[in-house]
Design a protein around this motif. Structure first.
Motif, PDB file in Angstrom:
ATOM      1  N   GLU A 181       0.837  -1.203   0.000  1.00 23.96           N
ATOM      2  CA  GLU A 181       0.000   0.000   0.000  1.00 23.96           C
ATOM      3  C   GLU A 181       0.872   1.253   0.000  1.00 23.96           C
ATOM      4  OE1 GLU A 181      -3.372   2.222   2.784  1.00 23.96           O
ATOM      5  OE2 GLU A 181      -2.398   0.383   3.488  1.00 23.96           O
ATOM      6  N   GLY A 182       0.664   2.116  -0.980  1.00 24.06           N
ATOM      7  CA  GLY A 182       1.421   3.351  -1.063  1.00 24.06           C
ATOM      8  C   GLY A 182       0.923   4.398  -0.083  1.00 24.06           C
ATOM      9  N   GLN A 183       1.792   5.356   0.234  1.00 24.91           N
ATOM     10  CA  GLN A 183       1.451   6.449   1.151  1.00 24.91           C
ATOM     11  C   GLN A 183       2.112   7.731   0.663  1.00 24.91           C
ATOM     12  OE1 GLN A 183      -0.595   6.148   3.714  1.00 24.91           O
ATOM     13  NE2 GLN A 183      -0.737   3.914   3.789  1.00 24.91           N
ATOM     14  N   GLY A 184       1.436   8.846   0.897  1.00 21.35           N
ATOM     15  CA  GLY A 184       2.035  10.146   0.634  1.00 21.35           C
ATOM     16  C   GLY A 184       2.428  10.356  -0.812  1.00 21.35           C
ATOM     17  N   SER A 185       3.421  11.195  -1.020  1.00 22.00           N
ATOM     18  CA  SER A 185       3.978  11.474  -2.344  1.00 22.00           C
ATOM     19  C   SER A 185       5.372  12.053  -2.162  1.00 22.00           C
ATOM     20  CB  SER A 185       3.107  12.480  -3.108  1.00 22.00           C
ATOM     21  OG  SER A 185       3.758  12.915  -4.287  1.00 22.00           O
ATOM     22  N   LEU A 186       6.276  11.628  -3.011  1.00 26.00           N
ATOM     23  CA  LEU A 186       7.630  12.195  -2.960  1.00 26.00           C
ATOM     24  C   LEU A 186       7.621  13.705  -3.135  1.00 26.00           C
ATOM     25  CD1 LEU A 186       9.672   9.639  -5.111  1.00 26.00           C
ATOM     26  CD2 LEU A 186       9.879  10.020  -2.641  1.00 26.00           C
ATOM     27  N   PHE A 187       6.577  14.221  -3.768  1.00 27.93           N
ATOM     28  CA  PHE A 187       6.526  15.643  -4.084  1.00 27.93           C
ATOM     29  C   PHE A 187       5.698  16.453  -3.093  1.00 27.93           C
ATOM     30  CE2 PHE A 187       7.880  13.569  -7.869  1.00 27.93           C
ATOM     31  CZ  PHE A 187       8.686  14.473  -8.536  1.00 27.93           C
ATOM     32  N   HIS A 188       5.161  15.788  -2.070  1.00 31.34           N
ATOM     33  CA  HIS A 188       4.372  16.514  -1.064  1.00 31.34           C
ATOM     34  C   HIS A 188       5.298  16.940   0.070  1.00 31.34           C
ATOM     35  CE1 HIS A 188       1.251  17.678   1.684  1.00 31.34           C
ATOM     36  NE2 HIS A 188       0.305  17.359   0.818  1.00 31.34           N
ATOM     37  N   PRO A 189       5.444  18.242   0.314  1.00 29.10           N
ATOM     38  CA  PRO A 189       6.390  18.704   1.336  1.00 29.10           C
ATOM     39  C   PRO A 189       6.107  18.158   2.733  1.00 29.10           C
ATOM     40  CG  PRO A 189       5.708  20.538  -0.055  1.00 29.10           C
ATOM     41  CD  PRO A 189       4.828  19.368  -0.406  1.00 29.10           C
ATOM     42  N   SER A 190       4.854  17.805   3.015  1.00 29.08           N
ATOM     43  CA  SER A 190       4.506  17.330   4.347  1.00 29.08           C
ATOM     44  C   SER A 190       4.741  15.841   4.539  1.00 29.08           C
ATOM     45  CB  SER A 190       3.029  17.641   4.651  1.00 29.08           C
ATOM     46  OG  SER A 190       2.724  18.988   4.470  1.00 29.08           O
ATOM     47  N   PHE A 191       4.564  15.040   3.474  1.00 28.07           N
ATOM     48  CA  PHE A 191       4.455  13.593   3.644  1.00 28.07           C
ATOM     49  C   PHE A 191       5.359  12.780   2.710  1.00 28.07           C
ATOM     50  CE2 PHE A 191       0.140  15.408   4.489  1.00 28.07           C
ATOM     51  CZ  PHE A 191       0.213  15.347   5.879  1.00 28.07           C
ATOM     52  N   SER A 192       6.473  13.364   2.299  1.00 27.08           N
ATOM     53  CA  SER A 192       7.360  12.656   1.374  1.00 27.08           C
ATOM     54  C   SER A 192       8.174  11.563   2.059  1.00 27.08           C
ATOM     55  CB  SER A 192       8.308  13.644   0.689  1.00 27.08           C
ATOM     56  OG  SER A 192       9.043  14.379   1.665  1.00 27.08           O
ATOM     57  N   GLY A 193       8.425  11.722   3.366  1.00 23.65           N
ATOM     58  CA  GLY A 193       9.292  10.767   4.067  1.00 23.65           C
ATOM     59  C   GLY A 193       8.747   9.353   4.064  1.00 23.65           C
ATOM     60  N   VAL A 194       7.435   9.208   4.244  1.00 26.77           N
ATOM     61  CA  VAL A 194       6.849   7.868   4.281  1.00 26.77           C
ATOM     62  C   VAL A 194       6.942   7.204   2.910  1.00 26.77           C
ATOM     63  CG1 VAL A 194       4.481   8.656   3.824  1.00 26.77           C
ATOM     64  CG2 VAL A 194       4.868   6.566   5.116  1.00 26.77           C
ATOM     65  N   THR A 195       6.859   7.994   1.839  1.00 27.99           N
ATOM     66  CA  THR A 195       6.987   7.440   0.490  1.00 27.99           C
ATOM     67  C   THR A 195       8.402   6.932   0.254  1.00 27.99           C
ATOM     68  OG1 THR A 195       5.419   9.151  -0.199  1.00 27.99           O
ATOM     69  CG2 THR A 195       6.485   7.874  -1.941  1.00 27.99           C
ATOM     70  N   MET A 196       9.387   7.689   0.686  1.00 26.34           N
ATOM     71  CA  MET A 196      10.772   7.260   0.538  1.00 26.34           C
ATOM     72  C   MET A 196      11.026   5.945   1.261  1.00 26.34           C
ATOM     73  SD  MET A 196      13.777   7.838  -0.696  1.00 26.34           S
ATOM     74  CE  MET A 196      14.171   9.549  -0.981  1.00 26.34           C
ATOM     75  N   ALA A 197      10.476   5.795   2.457  1.00 34.11           N
ATOM     76  CA  ALA A 197      10.651   4.552   3.207  1.00 34.11           C
ATOM     77  C   ALA A 197      10.024   3.377   2.477  1.00 34.11           C
ATOM     78  CB  ALA A 197      10.050   4.694   4.601  1.00 34.11           C
ATOM     79  N   LEU A 198       8.875   3.596   1.858  1.00 37.09           N
ATOM     80  CA  LEU A 198       8.221   2.529   1.100  1.00 37.09           C
ATOM     81  C   LEU A 198       9.036   2.122  -0.116  1.00 37.09           C
ATOM     82  CD1 LEU A 198       4.584   3.862   1.377  1.00 37.09           C
ATOM     83  CD2 LEU A 198       5.312   1.572   2.061  1.00 37.09           C
ATOM     84  N   ILE A 199       9.624   3.093  -0.777  1.00 42.18           N
ATOM     85  CA  ILE A 199      10.424   2.785  -1.968  1.00 42.18           C
ATOM     86  C   ILE A 199      11.677   2.010  -1.587  1.00 42.18           C
ATOM     87  CG2 ILE A 199      11.835   3.808  -3.793  1.00 42.18           C
ATOM     88  CD1 ILE A 199       9.746   6.035  -4.003  1.00 42.18           C
ATOM     89  N   HIS A 200      12.393   2.469  -0.582  1.00 45.01           N
ATOM     90  CA  HIS A 200      13.642   1.794  -0.232  1.00 45.01           C
ATOM     91  C   HIS A 200      13.414   0.513   0.564  1.00 45.01           C
ATOM     92  CE1 HIS A 200      16.521   5.419  -0.980  1.00 45.01           C
ATOM     93  NE2 HIS A 200      16.035   4.880  -2.092  1.00 45.01           N
ATOM     94  N   GLY A 201      12.428   0.508   1.459  1.00 46.68           N
ATOM     95  CA  GLY A 201      12.137  -0.722   2.187  1.00 46.68           C
ATOM     96  C   GLY A 201      11.435  -1.762   1.338  1.00 46.68           C
ATOM     97  N   GLY A 202      10.594  -1.297   0.413  1.00 45.03           N
ATOM     98  CA  GLY A 202       9.853  -2.226  -0.425  1.00 45.03           C
ATOM     99  C   GLY A 202      10.660  -2.837  -1.553  1.00 45.03           C
ATOM    100  N   GLN A 203      11.719  -2.143  -1.990  1.00 54.91           N
ATOM    101  CA  GLN A 203      12.523  -2.634  -3.121  1.00 54.91           C
ATOM    102  C   GLN A 203      11.628  -3.089  -4.271  1.00 54.91           C
ATOM    103  OE1 GLN A 203      15.341  -5.633  -1.912  1.00 54.91           O
ATOM    104  NE2 GLN A 203      16.051  -4.454  -0.168  1.00 54.91           N
TER     105      GLN A 203
END
Length: 333
Positions: A217-239
């Motif tokens: 399940e995706g969260q946030g957006s890399l381009f949202h100033p408030s919620f980009s951190g959770v997206t980055m974690a999903l990308i790197h943790g999810g591989q």
């Protein structure tokens, strides 16, 4: 376990999107919903009967689920009278808000006095590891969005349903409160300490059979100033082996940030892929999931055709028309 059936509490939600938790439960677990409770001024409606608490009890409801996802995730004082009444009438309470039920002393006292339970879904109950980026077997798909609340969860759930109907091995992996309430399991990722977020996603999507797909399940957006951190974690943790772009075409600005415009799909594609390839050099962007709910039928078709022609990838609304084309793209990976 949270006891069903549920009655969904919409409170004084200011718009439909604020009731996305309730809407998600209604859309994906309709058999567990007896109705909705709305306070004066509520501007959301998830398409189930309006009921009083007494009527919900008569229909068999056991848990009042707070179905609102407001900015900051707070329990509003304007809700308190109804929440206390629910406890007094024999309901348990369940919430996915950051502001925890268990931290509201008055609600705790009422729950204890009436022998009721308080469920805070957004509380990590596992000691997650620090991510290590090590390759693991199995396949993973992640939806990444142009904004928050554009349909990333619906995309993953619709794909899981289609894949299982085809006999494919697939598991939806919930990372937010709505997904956890729908499936009964998952990681409340935005409540995990930052250093452990990527590790939590690795834990959530462990090694599996080579042909098994985890639909994270995706969260946030890399381009949202408030919620980009959770997206980055999903990308790197999810591989992820596959990325699905997720988009709502009628948005004019980032959710909650009227001064901040939306990125293009091309920008999301390029940025997400570059970051995904840090941990999985074989990662691909395979399709575009478009939330056309706000468009009429003809406009929706034109929108999908325009995006597909421009991006050069299959574009589909998986909730409105089914996830077949998205799954076809995934099967080709």
């Amino acid at each position: 376990m949270i006891d069903a059936p549920y009655v969904l509490f919409l409170g004084d939600a200011p718009d439909q999107l604020a009731a996305k938790v309730a809407q998600g439960i209604r859309d994906w677990r309709p058999e567990s919903v007896v109705g909705q409770v709305r306070l004066p001024g509520c501007k959301a409606d998830v398409g189930v009967p309006d009921v009083t608490l007494a009527e919900a009890r008569e229909k068999g409801a056991k848990t009042l689920v707070i179905g609102v996802a407001n900015r900051g995730g707070v329990i509003s004082e304007s809700w308190k009278a109804e929440l206390h009444t629910a406890l007094e009438q024999g309901f348990d309470l369940a919430s996915g808000l950051h502001n925890l039920l268990r931290d509201e002393a008055d609600l705790v006292r009422t729950a204890e006095a009436h022998g009721r339970r308080l469920f805070d879904v957004r509380v990590p109950n596992v000691e997650y590891p620090i991510g290590n980026g090590a390759p693991r077997s199995g396949k993973r798909c992640l939806a990444v969005g142009t904004d928050c609340s554009v349909g990333k969860m619906y995309t993953a759930l619709a794909m899981e349903r289609e894949m299982r109907a085809r006999g494919m091995a697939a598991t939806f992996r919930a990372t937010g409160q709505t997904g956890i309430l729908i499936t009964g399991d998952g990681v409340p990722l935005d409540a995990v300490v930052a250093d452990f977020m990527a590790g939590a996603v690795e834990w959530l999507s462990p090694e599996n059979e080579p042909d098994h797909w985890d639909l994270i399940e995706g969260q946030g957006s890399l381009f949202h100033p408030s919620f980009s951190g959770v997206t980055m974690a999903l990308i790197h943790g999810g591989q992820p082996d596959a990325l699905i772009l997720s988009h709502e075409p009628t948005r004019t600005h980032m959710r909650g940030l009227p001064h901040f415009g939306l990125p293009t799909l091309e920008a999301v594609r390029d940025q997400s892929l570059a970051l995904a390839r840090i941990v999985n050099p074989a990662a691909q962007v395979v399709a575009v999931s478009v939330n056309t709910k706000a468009l009429g039928e003809d406009d929706a078709l034109r929108c999908l055709e325009e995006i597909e022609g421009r991006i050069g990838l299959p574009a589909a609304d998986p909730f409105r028309r089914g996830a077949g084309r998205l799954v076809d793209a995934l099967a080709a990976v």
